[in-house]
Design an enzyme around this catalytic site. Structure first.
Site, PDB file in Angstrom:
ATOM      1  N   CYS A  52     -61.396 -24.328  32.930  1.00  0.00           N
ATOM      2  CA  CYS A  52     -61.959 -23.021  33.259  1.00  0.00           C
ATOM      3  C   CYS A  52     -63.087 -22.738  32.266  1.00  0.00           C
ATOM      4  O   CYS A  52     -62.882 -22.842  31.050  1.00  0.00           O
ATOM      5  CB  CYS A  52     -60.887 -21.941  33.165  1.00  0.00           C
ATOM      6  N   ASP A  59     -57.647 -26.491  34.829  1.00  0.00           N
ATOM      7  CA  ASP A  59     -57.554 -26.209  36.259  1.00  0.00           C
ATOM      8  C   ASP A  59     -57.214 -27.516  36.956  1.00  0.00           C
ATOM      9  O   ASP A  59     -57.687 -28.585  36.557  1.00  0.00           O
ATOM     10  CB  ASP A  59     -58.889 -25.679  36.804  1.00  0.00           C
TER      11      ASP A  59
END
EC number: 1.7.1.13
Length: 154
Positions: A52, A59
């Site tokens: 992120c 992520d």
């Protein structure tokens, strides 16, 4: 059956470290021994990881890339290393997904390409990103990407 010329490849058959970033990753191609025949090539990366850009937290996504090659195929080790290069790269889901597809289009000039990026929830919301170059050629079998919508524990 033909043997593909791999003499110009720099990564296949050698030990290669994961690239520092997607921009520095080297994607390589090989001649398509079936050029002139429309068929679909699928790559699936069920454990894709990036960061992120706001929090630095990881992520995760399940990525499916389908393409109808023209004169070239992507060399799979270079694709693997390219995808791995996102592990320490901060970018939004949409940016990662579309960047992957556009790099492949730039390299291969395929007849058609699509990406489905099925991102696992962040903040309680899964994000799915879909992009393709246009309509697929007629008469080509395009199987469903086979990734069910996220349901959590429900």
């Amino acid at each position: 059956m033909s043997v593909t010329d791999v003499s110009g490849l720099s990564q296949l058959g050698t030990k290669v470290d994961t690239p520092e970033s997607p921009e520095k990753a080297v994607l390589e191609k090989v001649p398509n021994g079936n050029a002139g025949t429309d068929y679909v090539v699928r790559f699936t990366a069920p454990e894709f990881t990036s960061l992120c850009p706001m929090t630095g937290q990881p992520d995760f996504a399940h990525i499916v890339i389908d393409y109808i090659p023209g004169d070239f195929l992507v060399e799979s080790k270079s694709l693997k290393l390219f995808l791995q290069s996102f592990r320490n790269h901060g970018a939004f889901h949409e940016d990662c997904s579309v960047y992957i597809a556009k790099r492949l289009v730039e390299l291969l000039q395929p007849k058609w390409l699509r990406i489905g990026a099925y991102w696992y929830p962040r903040g309680g919301i899964p994000i799915d990103v879909f992009w393709q170059t246009g309509a697929a050629p007629e008469g080509v079998w395009l199987p469903d990407q086979g990734v069910a919508p996220y349901r959590g524990r429900g």
